[in-house]
Write an enzyme that holds these catalytic residues in place. Structure first.
Site, PDB file in Angstrom:
ATOM      1  N   GLY A 268      -0.128   4.377   0.162  1.00 19.20           N
ATOM      2  CA  GLY A 268      -0.888   5.538   0.646  1.00 19.20           C
ATOM      3  C   GLY A 268      -0.034   6.329   1.621  1.00 19.20           C
ATOM      4  O   GLY A 268       1.194   6.191   1.658  1.00 19.20           O
TER       5      GLY A 268
ATOM      6  N   HIS B  47       9.475  38.638   2.252  1.00 23.73           N
ATOM      7  CA  HIS B  47      10.614  38.172   1.458  1.00 23.73           C
ATOM      8  C   HIS B  47      11.832  38.010   2.360  1.00 23.73           C
ATOM      9  O   HIS B  47      12.067  38.866   3.196  1.00 23.73           O
ATOM     10  CB  HIS B  47      10.916  39.187   0.356  1.00 23.73           C
ATOM     11  CG  HIS B  47      12.114  38.817  -0.455  1.00 23.73           C
ATOM     12  ND1 HIS B  47      12.074  37.822  -1.413  1.00 23.73           N
ATOM     13  CD2 HIS B  47      13.379  39.297  -0.418  1.00 23.73           C
ATOM     14  CE1 HIS B  47      13.285  37.705  -1.939  1.00 23.73           C
ATOM     15  NE2 HIS B  47      14.096  38.586  -1.357  1.00 23.73           N
TER      16      HIS B  47
ATOM     17  N   GLY C 187       0.821  -1.203   0.000  1.00 26.57           N
ATOM     18  CA  GLY C 187       0.000   0.000   0.000  1.00 26.57           C
ATOM     19  C   GLY C 187       0.853   1.250   0.000  1.00 26.57           C
ATOM     20  O   GLY C 187       1.582   1.515   0.956  1.00 26.57           O
TER      21      GLY C 187
END
Ligand code: FAD
Ligand code: NAI
Length: 471
Positions: free
Chosen positions: A186, A450, A184
């Site tokens: 996921g 910034h 899996g």
């Protein structure tokens, strides 16, 4: 039999759904009991889920970075050694602090914390088999079921939490397995694959679908994430299903075949992680005594106010519909109490963020491109790569991108998908924008500091209705 004790509210389950409901109910002045059988509060999330996994993800990332990512930064390190025992201890310390903190909060808000297993006797009474022996029977004017979920088993592979493990075993392995197979791809599969691969295990993830990340992850983002994780050393077999496992030998043998039939392959592993999803948990709850219904997936059926067909019994969290996420459970808990005390509550299911805490992280809110296409919605798309973001450049972490999807006509944001450092923190801004029905232009015209990674977010918004400045 014990005497029945009257409460305004009896909550079964002390996970995120249950304990948050208990605190809120205490704040609202309801005489509240919260029943939990685990011995500690916080449920899956605090004990064997969100919290311990993030501790191991953070510290394994640090270890991996010190090993592989210091030279170019001008840092020369000597002898780097893994002390797994200490790493696990650090995890346990975080868990312990938080579960005790929750216990303190329950006490502070006057909640009766009942340690034991709750089971319906009838529509109004819950019998508790106490952890320390004995029993109590609690009578609730209102009752909330918040019993959570459990790992879905893989037929034929019996979990012993040492060789065949669920996420719970994956959070406590005593040594780094030489070879690990993850069934899996996921979120659980990828987070745990990251941890053990960073610590030195040779990890192969087998995923039935053509893409990793589980349901809801945008395909473009999923593909880009897979490339990065593969570069980190995780092997992927997508479009592949595991057919069976054999645990009789000294190593475990896992048989796979192409999802569409055909090509077979065998993988051997010291440890196999089963991560094929989770399912609602209602064992021993005595639901047969009150006749509450579950759907075909075991989810307890409720209306919009979380009421079962017995209106004084409500259900929240993993044991009912919606994404199995802690923050979703928490929202429902607050709303359920507000329905009880005020008659109205609110959860916006269209604005619940998802985060995968790999490195870099993947985070999203709203719809993916595939979902919009399927629904026939016309949309504009704006992207901005972290390689063009000044802060990412100074951090030497430039992999990934931000992607905005907005309505072609109104510019309203329909989905935001981020692959990159700190994506999980950045998605909060996207969620707020979606919650307030913002347009991509609204975000782009909002001043961002910034140099920050969030500027990539702003510029992706810009690119959606106009053009980015730095790319
Ligand atoms: P649970 O947390 O499962 O709590 C239910 C509680 O009820 C349990 O403690 C159980 O012992 C108790 N209980 C059950 N039956 C009874 C009974 N009859 N009597 C008394 N008590 C009972 N989500 C995120 O949002 N972010 C993450 O990073 C994240 N990471 C995860 C990592 C892993 C490895 C796993 C497995 C899950 C993760 N999740 C994460 C999902 C998250 O843990 C769940 O969504 C969340 O715990 C759901 O809360 P809940 O209260 O509904 O259920
Ligand atoms: P999942 O549903 O996210 O992924 C399971 C994957 O297994 C799917 O991609 C599926 O296609 C695949 N699969 C199923 N059967 C298979 C088979 N036989 N062979 C190969 N692949 C197969 O479930 P997962 O990862 O177990 O996690 C359960 C839930 O726990 C998540 O959906 C999420 O709600 C929660 N969780 C959230 C986290 C977070 O928010 N960061 C972290 C961990 C868990």
């Amino acid at each position: 039999a014990s005497q029945s004790e009257e409460h305004d509210l009896v909550i079964i389950g002390g996970g995120v759904a249950g304990y948050v409901a208990a605190i809120k109910a205490g704040q609202e002045g309801l005489k509240t009991a919260c029943i939990e059988k685990r011995g500690t509060l916080g449920g899956t999330c605090l004990n064997v889920g969100c919290i311990p996994s993030k501790s191991l993800l953070n510290n394994s990332h640090l270890y991996h970075q010190i090993l592989h990512d210091t030279k170019k930064r001008g840092i020369e390190v000597g002898d780097v050694k893994l002390n797994l025992q200490q790493m696990l201890k650090a995890k346990d310390t975080s868990v312990e602090g938080l579960t005790k903190g929750v216990e303190f909060l329950l006490k502070k808000n006057g909640v009766d914390y009942v340690k034991g297993t709750g089971s319906f006797v009838n529509e109004n009474e819950v019998k508790v088999n106490l952890v320390d022996g004995g029993e109590r029977t609690l009578r609730g004017k209102n009752i909330i079921i918040a019993t959570g979920s459990e790992s879905t088993p893989f037929p034929g592979l019996e979990v012993d939490e040492e060789r065949i493990i669920t996420s719970t075993g994956a959070l406590s392995l005593k040594e780094v397995p030489k070879k690990m197979v993850v069934i899996g791809g996921g979120i659980i599969g990828l987070e745990m694959a990251s941890v053990w691969s960073r610590l030195g295990s040779e990890v192969t993830v087998v995923e039935f679908l053509g893409q990793i990340g589980g349901p809801g992850m945008d395909s473009e983002i999923s593909k880009a994430a897979q490339k990065i994780l593969a570069k980190q050393g995780i092997k992927f077999l997508t479009n592949t299903k595991v057919t069976k496992g054999d645990t009789s030998g000294s190593t475990i043998s896992i048989s796979t075949e192409a999802a569409k039939g055909g090509k077979e392959q065998t993988l051997d592993a010291d440890v196999v992680l089963v991560a094929i999803g989770r399912r609602p948990y209602t064992d021993g709850l005595g639901l047969e005594n009150i006749g509450i219904e579950a759907d075909e997936k075991g989810r307890l059926v409720i209306d919009q106010e979380y009421r079962t067909k017995l209106p004084h019994i409500r259900v929240i969290g993993d044991v009912t519909f919606g994404p199995m996420l802690a923050h979703k459970a928490e929202e429902e808990a607050v709303a359920a109490i507000e329905y009880i005390t005020k008659g109205h509550g609110h959860v916006n299911y269209a604005a619940i963020p998802s985060v995968m805490y790999t490195h870099p992280e993947v985070a999203w809110v709203g719809q993916s491109e595939e979902e919009l296409k399927k629904a026939g919605v016309k949309y504009n798309k704006g992207t901005f790569p972290f390689s063009a973001n000044s802060r990412a450049k100074t951090n030497l972490e430039t992999e990934g991108l931000v992607k905005f999807l907005s309505d072609a006509e109104t510019d309203r944001i329909l989905g935001v998908h981020i692959l990159g450092p700190n994506a999980g923190e950045m998605i909060a801004e996207a969620t707020l924008a979606v919650e307030y029905g913002a347009s991509s232009e609204d975000v782009a015209r909002t001043c961002h500091a910034h140099p920050t990674l969030a500027e990539a977010f702003k510029e992706a918004a810009m690119a959606t209705y106009s053009k980015a400045i730095h790319f």
